[in-house]
Design an enzyme around this catalytic site. Structure first.
Site, PDB file in Angstrom:
ATOM      1  N   THR A  14     -12.727  28.450  46.731  1.00 15.25           N
ATOM      2  CA  THR A  14     -11.501  29.018  46.778  1.00 15.25           C
ATOM      3  C   THR A  14     -10.552  28.318  47.854  1.00 15.25           C
ATOM      4  O   THR A  14     -11.176  27.505  48.476  1.00 15.25           O
ATOM      5  CB  THR A  14     -11.720  30.525  47.051  1.00 15.25           C
ATOM      6  OG1 THR A  14     -12.753  31.398  46.208  1.00 15.25           O
ATOM      7  CG2 THR A  14     -10.373  31.358  47.078  1.00 15.25           C
ATOM      8  N   GLU A  38     -14.048  29.400  41.737  1.00 23.30           N
ATOM      9  CA  GLU A  38     -15.094  30.024  42.131  1.00 23.30           C
ATOM     10  C   GLU A  38     -16.026  29.197  42.901  1.00 23.30           C
ATOM     11  O   GLU A  38     -15.681  28.878  44.097  1.00 23.30           O
ATOM     12  CB  GLU A  38     -15.734  30.625  40.897  1.00 23.30           C
ATOM     13  CG  GLU A  38     -17.434  31.130  41.247  1.00 23.30           C
ATOM     14  CD  GLU A  38     -17.344  32.558  42.185  1.00 23.30           C
ATOM     15  OE1 GLU A  38     -18.387  33.184  42.438  1.00 23.30           O
ATOM     16  OE2 GLU A  38     -16.138  32.890  42.604  1.00 23.30           O
ATOM     17  N   GLU A  75     -15.913  31.872  37.201  1.00 23.24           N
ATOM     18  CA  GLU A  75     -15.900  33.211  37.909  1.00 23.24           C
ATOM     19  C   GLU A  75     -16.629  34.447  37.006  1.00 23.24           C
ATOM     20  O   GLU A  75     -16.894  35.447  37.944  1.00 23.24           O
ATOM     21  CB  GLU A  75     -14.234  33.649  37.439  1.00 23.24           C
ATOM     22  CG  GLU A  75     -13.405  32.891  38.312  1.00 23.24           C
ATOM     23  CD  GLU A  75     -13.456  32.758  39.947  1.00 23.24           C
ATOM     24  OE1 GLU A  75     -14.181  33.761  40.478  1.00 23.24           O
ATOM     25  OE2 GLU A  75     -12.861  32.060  40.388  1.00 23.24           O
ATOM     26  N   GLY A  85     -15.816  33.133  49.153  1.00 25.37           N
ATOM     27  CA  GLY A  85     -16.552  34.123  48.644  1.00 25.37           C
ATOM     28  C   GLY A  85     -16.423  35.415  49.227  1.00 25.37           C
ATOM     29  O   GLY A  85     -15.477  35.789  49.714  1.00 25.37           O
TER      30      GLY A  85
END
Length: 624
Positions: free
Chosen positions: A421, A441, A460, A509
Site C-alpha cells: 500500500t 494489496e 485485494e 496492511g
C-alpha cells in the site's frame, strides 16, 4: 516494450507542465533529449521534512510529491494535487498502488469546515461466493500464495472511480489535467533506485511466471539496474486514454475489457511451472462499480477531533476505539514505558473487537457507532493493568450490550492482511487537506499485469477471511458478491477548534492501524515533534501473543522494561524492502505561525519525500 537502459550520465531536472502539449518548464531539458537519451533525467531532491506555505505534499517518492506540488503551483487545490500525486505513484510505485487497485480518500473542506470520505475499496465479482477460496477437491482453504497469484484474488478496481469522484466533488482540474504529470513521467521514465530494484527482486520469481509482467518489470529478462531509466509507455497510453475518454474507459470501455480478459485468462508465461487460477470478474462487475461517499468516523482525544475512514475499512473504528481506551489514562514522556504499555494493550483490545465486528456494512450489521462509544471504551479499558500484560488472543466484547467489556476470555488470532500500500497527504493555500491511502494489496499485487496497459492488478480479495475465524460465530469478512473486503487503511485528519492540525496515514496492511495510532500517541502524548513522531522506532500489537518490533526498538531500554511487564517482542517481518520495517508514514502539520510542515519517512522504504510550495527557512514552530 519497456527497457531499463544505461545509467544517467548528465542529470537535468524533469519539470511537469499542465498545459496540453507544453514543453517542460524553464531549466528543463528539451523533450527530444528526454525521450532519446539518458542525459535528461534526474530524480528530485529528497527531503523528509519541508516547512513553508502555499500548500504541501508528502509521499514515499519524490517524483510523486513533485507532481502534486506542480499542480499546486499551477493553481490546483489539495484534491487536484492528491490525484496527481496518486497517479504518479502508479508510475514510480507500481508494486504498491495504481489504477488496478483501490483505496480510501479523506478530505477536509476549508470552506465548510467539514471532513468527508470516499470509499474506493475494490469489490468482489457478482459470481464470488462465501467459499470462493475453499478448494472443492479438498474442502480446505486454497494455499495463500496460490490464492494471491491468481485472477481469483483480483477485485474490481476502485482507484479510477475515486479520482473521478474526488475531482468532481471537490477538485478544480479535469482528470486529463490531473493525470498529465503522471502521463509524462510514465512516458519519459524515472531513475531506478535501490528500493524499486529490491522490490522487483523480491517479486522476481512470481513475476517471471506472468509473461506481461516479466516483459514490463524484468526488461530484457533482467532486474532493472539502479541508476537506469525505467519507462512505461503502455501506462502512458492508458493514462492518455483515461484523459480522453474519462474513467469509463476502464469501467465500460476498452481498458475494462482488457482487465476482464486478463483476470479470466491470466497470461501465464510459456513453460512456467505455475498454477494460476482464473478469476470471476465480468464486464458487468466493472460497470456496476461505485466509489461511495461515507460519513467519516469521529472521536475526540485530548481536546482534538480525530476523523478517519468508516467501514468497509476497519482503520477508523480501530484507531478510534484505541484512542478512546487510552483517553482513560494519563500518558506522558515522563513514563514512556507505561505509555507504550498502554498503547500496546489498547491496540490489542481494539483489534479483538475489530476482527469480530468489522466488515462491509452493506452485507453486515457493523456496530460502528457502538465501537466508537466512549462508554464502551471505558469498559474495555478496565482490562489494562499497569503491572501485567493481557494474554492474546483477547476475546472481543459486544459493544451493543454494555457491561461485558471487562470480561476476560479467549478470542481468535488476527487474519492475514497484505503489507503493501502507499499513502499521501496534501494541503493547499486555501487550507483544504487530503489524507489518502491507496493500494494493490501485496507488494506486487496479484503479479498479473494487464498486457499492453502497463499496470498490475490487485489481490485485494485475499483480504477476505477464507473460512470463518471462529466456529458458530458469524464472520463479517467472508467473501460475497459485490462485497468489499475489510481493510485497515486509516487516512486520518485531526482538527482543533474546527481547523486542521494534523493529517497522517501509512501503508502496511494491518500495521497501518498501529502505525497511525503510535504516531498520534508520540505526537500528542509523548511531546515529540511530528518529524520525531514519524521517525521513532515502531512496535505493533494486533491481538497476537507476540508484538512485532523494529530493530531500533529491540535495542532500546524500553524493551526490557516492557518485557518485565509481560510483553513479548519479535522482529518485524521484511515486507517492503529487505529491512524489517513497520509502516511508512506521510503526514503534515499546521504550525502556530501559519506555516505548514510536511513530513515523510527519513529512512523507511529508502526515505520518503516531503515538499512545500514555498519553502521557508528557520526552525518549525510548535503546533497551535
Amino acid at each position: 516494450m519497456v527497457a531499463a537502459t544505461s545509467a544517467v550520465a548528465v542529470a537535468v531536472p524533469l519539470v511537469f507542465s499542465l498545459s496540453a502539449g507544453a514543453q517542460p518548464g524553464t531549466g528543463s531539458a528539451p523533450r527530444a533529449a528526454l525521450a532519446g537519451s539518458e542525459t535528461g533525467l534526474r530524480p528530485p531532491a529528497k527531503e523528509s521534512v519541508a516547512t513553508g506555505s502555499g500548500g504541501a505534499v508528502s509521499s514515499v517518492n519524490p517524483y510523486a510529491s513533485r507532481a502534486g506540488i506542480e499542480v499546486l503551483r499551477h493553481g490546483g487545490n489539495a484534491v487536484d494535487a492528491a490525484v496527481a500525486t496518486a497517479a504518479a505513484l502508479g508510475v514510480v510505485e507500481p508494486y504498491s498502488a495504481g489504477i488496478g487497485g483501490g483505496g480510501y480518500f479523506t478530505y477536509y473542506n476549508a470552506r465548510t469546515g467539514k471532513v468527508s470520505t470516499i470509499d474506493g475499496r475494490e469489490t468482489a465479482p457478482a459470481r464470488m461466493k462465501s467459499d470462493a477460496f475453499v478448494d472443492p477437491s479438498t474442502g480446505k482453504p486454497i494455499p495463500f500464495p496460490e490464492a494471491v497469484n491468481s485472477g481469483l484474488s483480483v477485485g474490481v478496481p476502485g482507484t479510477p472511480a475515486t479520482w473521478r469522484k474526488a475531482l468532481r466533488d471537490w477538485g478544480t482540474l479535469s482528470p486529463a489535467k490531473a493525470l498529465r504529470p503522471a502521463t509524462r513521467l510514465a512516458e519519459d521514465g524515472f531513475v531506478v533506485n535501490e528500493e524499486f530494484r529490491a522490490q522487483t527482486e523480491m517479486n522476481e520469481e512470481r513475476f517471471r511466471k506472468i509473461s506481461s509482467t516479466a516483459k514490463l518489470f524484468l526488461p530484457h529478462g533482467k532486474l532493472p539496474v539502479v541508476g537506469s531509466r525505467f519507462r512505461n509507455p503502455d501506462l502512458a497510453r492508458t493514462y492518455r486514454q483515461l484523459s480522453r475518454e474519462g474513467m469509463d474507459a476502464l469501467y465500460r470501455g476498452a481498458i475494462g475489457r482488457d482487465v476482464v480478459r486478463t483476470v479470466q485468462h491470466p497470461p501465464v508465461a510459456p513453460g512456467a511451472d505455475a498454477k494460476i487460477r482464473p478469476g470471476l470478474m465480468a464486464a458487468g462487475d466493472l460497470a456496476k462499480y461505485t466509489a461511495l461517499r461515507r460519513d467519516p468516523t469521529h472521536t475526540t482525544y485530548r481536546g482534538l477531533d480525530v476523523y478517519s475512514m468508516a467501514p468497509s475499512s476497519s482503520g477508523g473504528t480501530t484507531v478510534g476505539e484505541a484512542l478512546n481506551i487510552l483517553g482513560n489514562f494519563h500518558l506522558s514522556a515522563a513514563d514512556r514505558v507505561q505509555a507504550l504499555h498502554h498503547y500496546l494493550e489498547a491496540s490489542r483490545i481494539a483489534f479483538a473487537d475489530r476482527n469480530r465486528w468489522v466488515g462491509d456494512p452493506a452485507f453486515s450489521d457493523v456496530p460502528t457507532k457502538e465501537l466508537m462509544a466512549k462508554k464502551f471504551a471505558k469498559e474495555r479499558a478496565c482490562l489494562i493493568k499497569p503491572t501485567s500484560t493481557l494474554t492474546s488472543p483477547v476475546a472481543p466484547a459486544d459493544p451493543r450490550h454494555p457491561g461485558n467489556g471487562c470480561t476476560k476470555g479467549s478470542g481468535n488470532h488476527e487474519p492475514y492482511e497484505g503489507p503493501s500500500t502507499t499513502h499521501l497527504v496534501a494541503s493547499d493555500r486555501w487550507g483544504n487537506v487530503v489524507s489518502y491511502t491507496l493500494t494493490i494489496e501485496q507488494t506486487g499485487g496479484s503479479a498479473i499485469t494487464v498486457p499492453g496497459r502497463g499496470f498490475l492488478l490487485n489481490n485485494e480479495l485475499t483480504d477476505f477471511d477464507f473460512t470463518p475465524l471462529a466456529k458458530d460465530v458469524p464472520d463479517p469478512n467472508l467473501p460475497g458478491p459485490g462485497k468489499r473486503p475489510r481493510s485497515s487503511m486509516s487516512p486520518v485528519i485531526v482538527l482543533k477548534d474546527g481547523k486542521p492540525r494534523f493529517a497522517v496515514g501509512s501503508p502496511g496492511g494491518a500495521t497501518i492501524i498501529t502505525t497511525v495510532l503510535q504516531t498520534l500517541v508520540n505526537r500528542i502524548d509523548l511531546g515529540m515533534t511530528l518529524p520525531e513522531a514519524v521517525a521513532a522506532p515502531r512496535i505493533s500489537q494486533r491481538n497476537r501473543p507476540d508484538t512485532e518490533a523494529e530493530p531500533a526498538f529491540l535495542k532500546s531500554p524500553e524493551r526490557a522494561a516492557l518485557e518485565r511487564l509481560g510483553q513479548h517482542f519479535v522482529e518485524a517481518p521484511k515486507t517492503f524492502t529487505p529491512s524489517p520495517e513497520i509502516g511508512a508514514v506521510a503526514a503534515l502539520e499546521f504550525l502556530r505561525d501559519g506555516r505548514t510542515q510536511a513530513v515523510a519517512e527519513p529512512k523507511r522504504r529508502g526515505g520518503g519525500s516531503a515538499m512545500v510550495l514555498h519553502k521557508s527557512a528557520g526552525a518549525a514552530g510548535a503546533a497551535h
